[in-house]
Write an enzyme that holds these catalytic residues in place. Structure first.
Site, PDB file in Angstrom:
ATOM      1  N   ASP A  39     -55.967 -63.926 -15.892  1.00 25.96           N
ATOM      2  CA  ASP A  39     -55.295 -65.367 -15.688  1.00 25.96           C
ATOM      3  C   ASP A  39     -56.682 -66.388 -14.853  1.00 25.96           C
ATOM      4  O   ASP A  39     -56.687 -67.348 -15.271  1.00 25.96           O
ATOM      5  CB  ASP A  39     -54.522 -65.350 -14.308  1.00 25.96           C
ATOM      6  CG  ASP A  39     -53.223 -64.682 -14.654  1.00 25.96           C
ATOM      7  OD1 ASP A  39     -52.991 -64.811 -16.144  1.00 25.96           O
ATOM      8  OD2 ASP A  39     -52.208 -64.417 -14.165  1.00 25.96           O
ATOM      9  N   SER A  77     -38.862 -37.334 -28.221  1.00 24.00           N
ATOM     10  CA  SER A  77     -39.319 -37.404 -29.644  1.00 24.00           C
ATOM     11  C   SER A  77     -38.738 -36.288 -30.290  1.00 24.00           C
ATOM     12  O   SER A  77     -37.794 -35.827 -29.843  1.00 24.00           O
ATOM     13  CB  SER A  77     -40.890 -37.197 -29.499  1.00 24.00           C
ATOM     14  OG  SER A  77     -41.377 -36.003 -28.942  1.00 24.00           O
ATOM     15  N   LEU A  78     -38.972 -36.237 -31.645  1.00 23.56           N
ATOM     16  CA  LEU A  78     -38.322 -35.339 -32.653  1.00 23.56           C
ATOM     17  C   LEU A  78     -39.174 -34.434 -32.854  1.00 23.56           C
ATOM     18  O   LEU A  78     -40.494 -34.393 -33.024  1.00 23.56           O
ATOM     19  CB  LEU A  78     -38.165 -36.119 -33.556  1.00 23.56           C
ATOM     20  CG  LEU A  78     -36.874 -37.224 -33.745  1.00 23.56           C
ATOM     21  CD1 LEU A  78     -36.805 -38.119 -34.994  1.00 23.56           C
ATOM     22  CD2 LEU A  78     -35.584 -36.397 -33.619  1.00 23.56           C
ATOM     23  N   LYS A 103     -36.382 -41.843 -41.575  1.00 24.86           N
ATOM     24  CA  LYS A 103     -37.188 -42.014 -40.013  1.00 24.86           C
ATOM     25  C   LYS A 103     -38.231 -43.283 -40.236  1.00 24.86           C
ATOM     26  O   LYS A 103     -39.135 -43.374 -40.958  1.00 24.86           O
ATOM     27  CB  LYS A 103     -38.080 -40.793 -40.109  1.00 24.86           C
ATOM     28  CG  LYS A 103     -38.712 -40.831 -38.600  1.00 24.86           C
ATOM     29  CD  LYS A 103     -39.361 -39.395 -38.413  1.00 24.86           C
ATOM     30  CE  LYS A 103     -40.093 -39.219 -36.678  1.00 24.86           C
ATOM     31  NZ  LYS A 103     -40.903 -40.520 -36.577  1.00 24.86           N
ATOM     32  N   GLU A 158     -34.645 -48.678 -33.358  1.00 26.99           N
ATOM     33  CA  GLU A 158     -36.250 -48.949 -33.911  1.00 26.99           C
ATOM     34  C   GLU A 158     -36.494 -50.410 -34.171  1.00 26.99           C
ATOM     35  O   GLU A 158     -35.538 -50.901 -35.023  1.00 26.99           O
ATOM     36  CB  GLU A 158     -36.536 -48.234 -35.110  1.00 26.99           C
ATOM     37  CG  GLU A 158     -37.804 -47.660 -35.260  1.00 26.99           C
ATOM     38  CD  GLU A 158     -38.250 -46.503 -34.458  1.00 26.99           C
ATOM     39  OE1 GLU A 158     -37.270 -45.898 -33.693  1.00 26.99           O
ATOM     40  OE2 GLU A 158     -39.401 -46.003 -34.416  1.00 26.99           O
ATOM     41  N   CYS A 375     -75.597 -59.870 -43.605  1.00 29.82           N
ATOM     42  CA  CYS A 375     -74.619 -59.652 -44.615  1.00 29.82           C
ATOM     43  C   CYS A 375     -75.144 -58.634 -45.542  1.00 29.82           C
ATOM     44  O   CYS A 375     -76.157 -58.681 -46.135  1.00 29.82           O
ATOM     45  CB  CYS A 375     -74.512 -60.859 -45.172  1.00 29.82           C
ATOM     46  SG  CYS A 375     -73.308 -60.649 -46.652  1.00 29.82           S
ATOM     47  N   CYS A 391     -69.915 -63.296 -42.809  1.00 32.94           N
ATOM     48  CA  CYS A 391     -71.150 -63.787 -43.661  1.00 32.94           C
ATOM     49  C   CYS A 391     -71.305 -65.412 -43.560  1.00 32.94           C
ATOM     50  O   CYS A 391     -70.419 -66.010 -43.799  1.00 32.94           O
ATOM     51  CB  CYS A 391     -71.070 -63.570 -45.039  1.00 32.94           C
ATOM     52  SG  CYS A 391     -72.522 -64.317 -46.045  1.00 32.94           S
TER      53      CYS A 391
HETATM   54  S1  IVH Z   1     -32.083 -40.376 -34.172  1.00 38.64           S
HETATM   55  C1  IVH Z   1     -34.622 -38.004 -30.568  1.00 38.64           C
HETATM   56  N1  IVH Z   1     -32.723 -41.559 -36.414  1.00 38.64           N
HETATM   57  O1  IVH Z   1     -38.598 -41.459 -34.147  1.00 38.64           O
HETATM   58  C2  IVH Z   1     -33.922 -39.325 -30.757  1.00 38.64           C
HETATM   59  N2  IVH Z   1     -34.396 -41.437 -34.526  1.00 38.64           N
HETATM   60  O2  IVH Z   1     -40.815 -39.837 -33.820  1.00 38.64           O
HETATM   61  C3  IVH Z   1     -33.637 -39.147 -32.255  1.00 38.64           C
HETATM   62  N3  IVH Z   1     -36.603 -42.735 -35.133  1.00 38.64           N
HETATM   63  O3  IVH Z   1     -37.963 -40.947 -30.928  1.00 38.64           O
HETATM   64  C4  IVH Z   1     -32.830 -40.597 -32.673  1.00 38.64           C
HETATM   65  N4  IVH Z   1     -36.010 -43.400 -37.141  1.00 38.64           N
HETATM   66  O4  IVH Z   1     -37.361 -43.198 -31.803  1.00 38.64           O
HETATM   67  C5  IVH Z   1     -33.316 -41.345 -35.143  1.00 38.64           C
HETATM   68  N5  IVH Z   1     -33.397 -42.520 -38.414  1.00 38.64           N
HETATM   69  C6  IVH Z   1     -33.673 -42.268 -36.976  1.00 38.64           C
HETATM   70  C7  IVH Z   1     -35.028 -42.817 -36.539  1.00 38.64           C
HETATM   71  C8  IVH Z   1     -35.394 -42.214 -35.443  1.00 38.64           C
HETATM   72  C9  IVH Z   1     -36.863 -43.275 -36.149  1.00 38.64           C
HETATM   73  C10 IVH Z   1     -37.551 -42.415 -34.016  1.00 38.64           C
HETATM   74  C11 IVH Z   1     -36.894 -42.332 -32.800  1.00 38.64           C
HETATM   75  C12 IVH Z   1     -37.700 -41.047 -32.305  1.00 38.64           C
HETATM   76  C13 IVH Z   1     -38.874 -40.991 -33.027  1.00 38.64           C
HETATM   77  C14 IVH Z   1     -39.574 -39.724 -32.969  1.00 38.64           C
END
Ligand code: IVH
Length: 635
Positions: A39, A77-78, A103, A158, A375, A391
């Site tokens: 700022d 996460s997954l 995904k 997402e 360059c 360049c």
């Molecule tokens: S189902 C654990 N469906 O991938 C929650 N998630 O890398 C599962 N993600 O945190 C929610 N595509 O944010 C689901 N078709 C989908 C998805 C999805 C992306 C995200 C989800 C998760 C992350 C893991």
């Protein structure tokens, strides 16, 4: 940063700093100074140069530090898997069907709706327990409903940038996910709207549905765009995965796998979660999208706008079924950030299965990558602008490089590569020297604008057809000054490329019609192109002159004429010799093979010199005019 430091900055420095920190914050999502310091820089600039262009570029005047939001239900996460066996083991632990959905490679967000169905809070995932508030930003994501007809819900999904939108940012940003992450957190929420982000819902809390399928249906009826989904029996999972993989290119977003979830929520409750991921869901990732390889070098390609882009050259690695040898590094900032070095072990990925990207360094190598000071293409001065190098002589710089490529394709007869295409290939860093034409792959070409499968295949087959080149054509194609058609032909009479490469300036300048100027240029040019020639020879077979045009016994031998020839003029004798694959010298040298003495007399000093050479052990032979006539008759 003290107030005094800010005051000491010149206007230009102030502008540069504001621009840089604005970019780090808004675009790269990795601020280096506090909002407070930022700022002050902005205020100082506003005071001293109220109409500065830089101020008008800012996305927000007064940054508010992001508010933290607690996720009552953690955003986990997954768990991942890469083969069917692990997937089936996972599915053996519960009852009922599964749902499968692509995904999406975007940014997970949580949307909370109050009892009236009004969106009152939106947040990023953050560390899963606590995210950043982005309520105002998501109001500029058109596919997120601001009011729904059911109250008290939390919707997760997402936020992503459609690939059709990302197209216009390609080259400047590594991938749509990074850009999305920056855009969704912009301090000026209106700015978020410019990025035309989209949203797919995939989860819902606060309602009483018993299955994922019911949740998807409710989300749809509430006005959400719901991620594509399919309900499956557990033995159909691999087929569903294969189908999504096949359809991957048809989607307008990046997907890096398929998410499978237990359909029955009662089963989900029974399975529960670990600290990191739910046991009722798994991501089956597309295989081979990523792989380790070694960074061999970084090349710098120059575009017509002058932007100098680093391109990683890696040991070939197979990713998603294609061999990847190179990947754009986008800008010098990324090279610095990754601290790249030659020999580093790196992780490469084909984002969305298509664009190769160097994701991270696993282990550094030995020799740091040097950032060019001039360059790399034309040696002009470089201008540095934030993370980008330019360049200062962009117009003629790229033109000459493209000219070189155009000369080559014309000389060796590769059809279809016009200057426009060559410029594009050069700018994308796909073809920075002649040899790289032969490294082009179908995927490289298809990645270009307006390039379909048929054209790409045709171009590749044209390149393939040029892999046998005669020696004179090869020499001429190199674009060495003074090594045109004629000189190339004469040089070729030495029989082999190795021989031509080993010729000295003296030896060459002795050849009639070559002379010292051409000799100097040619020898220097060949030396200069030594490593390029080596690279070309990995792809191109040079058919040596002797095999193509002449079987003359004396091809490659050098002849010098002295005295008056009676059977023909000296010029004709020289021409006949050259056309048969011999060379003609201007004076006596050690490399001379035959001195032809004309029957008309007047042999003079050349004859004396040759005799001297002979007495010193030279193999040069003195022959009479009639012997020469016999020799050319043998052709
Ligand atoms: S189902 C654990 N469906 O991938 C929650 N998630 O890398 C599962 N993600 O945190 C929610 N595509 O944010 C689901 N078709 C989908 C998805 C999805 C992306 C995200 C989800 C998760 C992350 C893991």
């Amino acid at each position: 940063m003290s107030m005094n430091d800010v005051k000491k900055l010149s206007i230009e420095e102030l502008e540069a700093q504001v621009r840089q920190h604005n970019r780090l914050y808004f675009v790269e999502n990795r601020p280096e100074i506090s909002d407070y310091d930022f700022d002050r820089l902005v205020e100082e600039l506003r005071e001293r140069k109220p109409h500065s262009k830089v101020l008008s570029e800012l996305t927000s005047d007064v940054p508010a530090s992001a508010k933290k939001v607690n996720h009552d239900i953690p955003m986990l996460s997954l768990d991942k898997c890469y083969d069917e066996k692990v997937l089936q083991d996972w599915a053996a632990k519960f009852e009922g069907d599964v749902v499968a959905s692509p995904k999406i490679d975007g940014c997970a967000v949580s949307l909370r709706y109050d009892q009236n169905g009004d969106l009152f809070l939106a947040a990023t995932r953050g560390d899963g327990a606590e995210g950043e508030e982005i309520t105002a930003n998501v109001s500029y994501v058109m596919s997120i409903p601001k009011k729904i007809k059911k109250g008290g819900l939390e919707v997760r999904g997402e936020v992503y940038m459609p690939l059709s939108i990302f197209k216009s940012y390609k080259g400047k940003f590594a991938n749509p996910r990074n850009l999305t992450a920056g855009a969704i957190k912009l301090k000026d929420p209106k700015g978020t709207g410019d990025y035309r982000l989209s949203f797919f819902a995939y989860d819902l809390f606060g309602s009483t549905e018993a299955t994922e399928v019911e949740k998807y249906k409710l989300l749809k009826s509430l006005g959400f765009e719901v991620v594509k989904w399919r309900e499956l029996k557990r033995n159909e999972m691999q087929d569903a995965f294969n189908d999504f993989l096949k359809m991957r290119d048809d989607f307008d977003y990046e997907l890096d796998g398929v998410v499978f979830r237990t359909n029955l929520l009662a089963e989900q409750d029974r399975l529960g979660s670990t600290a990191h991921h739910p046991r009722y869901a798994i991501a089956y990732k597309f295989q081979g999208d990523s792989g380790e390889t070694i960074l061999l070098d970084v090349e710098w390609s120059v575009s017509r706008t002058g932007a100098i882009t680093p391109v990683a050259i890696v040991e070939p690695v197979e990713l998603s079924g294609a061999i990847v040898r190179r990947a754009s590094l986008h800008n010098v900032g990324i090279v610095k950030k990754l601290g790249l070095s030659k020999g580093a072990k790196v992780l490469m990925m084909r984002r969305g299965g298509v664009i190769p990207n160097l994701e991270s360094v696993i282990e550094q190598g030995s020799e740091a990558i040097k950032i060019p000071k001039r360059c790399p293409s034309c040696d002009s001065d470089i201008r540095v602008e934030d993370d980008f190098l330019y360049c200062t002589n962009s117009k003629s710089c790229v033109k000459s490089k493209v000219g070189e490529l155009a000369h080559f394709v014309k000389a060796v007869g590769i059809d279809g590569f016009g200057e426009k295409l060559l410029a594009k290939l050069y700018e994308e860093g796909l073809v920075t020297d002649l040899s790289e034409l032969y490294d082009l792959t179908r995927d490289d070409l298809i990645g270009l604008e307006r390039m379909g499968d048929t054209l790409a295949d045709k171009l590749l087959s044209n390149v393939d057809a040029s892999k046998q080149v005669s020696l004179p054509t090869f020499l001429q194609s190199l674009g060495i000054r003074e090594l045109g058609k004629h000189a190339s032909k004469i040089l070729s009479s030495f029989g082999s490329l190795t021989k031509v490469m080993s010729l000295s300036e003296d030896e060459l300048s002795e050849i009639n019609t070559i002379g010292p100027v051409i000799a100097r240029e040619v020898v220097a040019g060949l030396k200069d192109k030594n490593s390029l020639i080596d690279k070309l020879l990995k792809h191109v077979a040079v058919v040596e002159e002797r095999n193509v045009s002449t079987s003359w016994h004396y091809a490659g031998k050098s002849f010098l004429f002295t005295g008056k020839l009676l059977s023909m003029g000296r010029g004709d004798a020289q021409k006949s010799t050259e056309s048969l694959g011999g060379t003609t010298a201007q004076s006596v040298t050690k490399g001379l093979d035959y001195l032809v003495v004309g029957d008309g007399g007047g042999a003079g000093s050349k004859l004396e010199k040759v005799k001297k050479l002979q007495s010193g052990g030279s193999k040069v032979q003195i022959i009479a005019e009639k012997d020469f006539l016999e020799m050319i008759k043998e052709s």
